[in-house]
Design a protein around this motif. Structure first.
Motif, PDB file in Angstrom:
ATOM      1  N   UNK A   1       0.835  -1.204   0.000  1.00 58.30           N
ATOM      2  CA  UNK A   1       0.000   0.000   0.000  1.00 58.30           C
ATOM      3  C   UNK A   1       0.871   1.255   0.000  1.00 58.30           C
ATOM      4  N   UNK A   2       0.241   2.406   0.044  1.00 60.05           N
ATOM      5  CA  UNK A   2       0.959   3.679  -0.060  1.00 60.05           C
ATOM      6  C   UNK A   2       1.933   3.911   1.093  1.00 60.05           C
ATOM      7  N   UNK A   3       1.682   3.293   2.252  1.00 60.64           N
ATOM      8  CA  UNK A   3       2.595   3.429   3.395  1.00 60.64           C
ATOM      9  C   UNK A   3       3.651   2.328   3.400  1.00 60.64           C
ATOM     10  N   UNK A   4       3.759   1.584   2.300  1.00 61.61           N
ATOM     11  CA  UNK A   4       4.716   0.488   2.112  1.00 61.61           C
ATOM     12  C   UNK A   4       4.446  -0.689   3.039  1.00 61.61           C
ATOM     13  N   UNK A   5       3.221  -0.861   3.498  1.00 63.71           N
ATOM     14  CA  UNK A   5       2.859  -2.035   4.288  1.00 63.71           C
ATOM     15  C   UNK A   5       2.598  -3.185   3.333  1.00 63.71           C
ATOM     16  N   UNK A   6       3.033  -4.379   3.726  1.00 64.57           N
ATOM     17  CA  UNK A   6       2.875  -5.565   2.891  1.00 64.57           C
ATOM     18  C   UNK A   6       1.689  -6.386   3.355  1.00 64.57           C
ATOM     19  N   UNK A   7       0.994  -6.979   2.393  1.00 58.75           N
ATOM     20  CA  UNK A   7      -0.147  -7.831   2.682  1.00 58.75           C
ATOM     21  C   UNK A   7      -0.062  -9.083   1.817  1.00 58.75           C
ATOM     22  N   UNK A   8      -0.374 -10.227   2.410  1.00 57.59           N
ATOM     23  CA  UNK A   8      -0.555 -11.459   1.657  1.00 57.59           C
ATOM     24  C   UNK A   8      -2.027 -11.816   1.783  1.00 57.59           C
ATOM     25  N   UNK A   9      -2.729 -11.798   0.663  1.00 50.78           N
ATOM     26  CA  UNK A   9      -4.169 -12.051   0.654  1.00 50.78           C
ATOM     27  C   UNK A   9      -4.892 -11.235   1.730  1.00 50.78           C
ATOM     28  N   UNK A  10      -4.677  -9.945   1.760  1.00 50.62           N
ATOM     29  CA  UNK A  10      -5.336  -8.979   2.653  1.00 50.62           C
ATOM     30  C   UNK A  10      -4.962  -9.123   4.123  1.00 50.62           C
ATOM     31  N   UNK A  11      -3.938  -9.908   4.430  1.00 62.28           N
ATOM     32  CA  UNK A  11      -3.450 -10.025   5.813  1.00 62.28           C
ATOM     33  C   UNK A  11      -2.093  -9.324   5.878  1.00 62.28           C
ATOM     34  N   UNK A  12      -1.974  -8.339   6.775  1.00 59.03           N
ATOM     35  CA  UNK A  12      -0.732  -7.586   6.887  1.00 59.03           C
ATOM     36  C   UNK A  12       0.384  -8.491   7.384  1.00 59.03           C
ATOM     37  N   UNK A  13       1.578  -8.275   6.824  1.00 59.84           N
ATOM     38  CA  UNK A  13       2.745  -9.070   7.196  1.00 59.84           C
ATOM     39  C   UNK A  13       3.961  -8.151   7.225  1.00 59.84           C
TER      40      UNK A  13
END
Length: 136
Positions: free
Chosen positions: A67-79
């Motif tokens: 996302x724009x804040x560089x947060x990573x998600x695998x299938x909509x779960x933050x990681x």
């Protein structure tokens, strides 16, 4: 044309004077020599550096999002960034023909996306699709 001044008669001298032609060609040659270096349209950029990887030999659809804040998600779960590679390795171990889709927000810099792609490759994912919005 040049005329002969012989008293024999009015014979026409049929030689071509090439001096003006040579002068024009030399001027054109100098102009091209000066402008040729200016025609180089190379854009110099510093590409991001990532770890080198070997291509793996390895179809379940999994989506990795940034996302724009560089947060990573695998299938909509933050990681967390550090946990991405081990989690992807688990998924690849469960399904060797894992197919992965990567989507990143438009505000995320190219370097951040390239690093995520390198992690995906190191994890052993061989089928990667980069999702974009149609249009330009």
């Amino acid at each position: 044309m040049a005329f002969s001044s012989n008293s024999d008669g009015d014979s026409v001298l049929s030689e071509i004077n090439i001096t003006p032609l040579v002068d024009v060609m030399l001027v054109l040659l100098v102009a091209f020599i000066i402008t040729a270096p200016l025609l180089n349209n190379a854009v110099h950029i510093n590409l991001p550096k990532t770890a080198t990887t070997a291509p793996p030999t390895q179809t379940k659809a999994v989506t990795v999002s940034v996302d724009a804040q560089r947060k990573l998600f695998i299938d909509k779960q933050e990681i967390a960034q550090e946990a991405l590679e081990p989690e992807l390795r688990k998924l690849v171990a469960a399904d060797h023909d894992l197919s992965l889709s990567l989507q990143a927000d438009d505000a995320v810099p190219y370097g951040a996306v390239a690093k995520v792609m390198a992690v995906i490759e190191r994890a052993g994912v061989s089928k990667l699709a980069v999702l974009t919005t149609p249009g330009g």
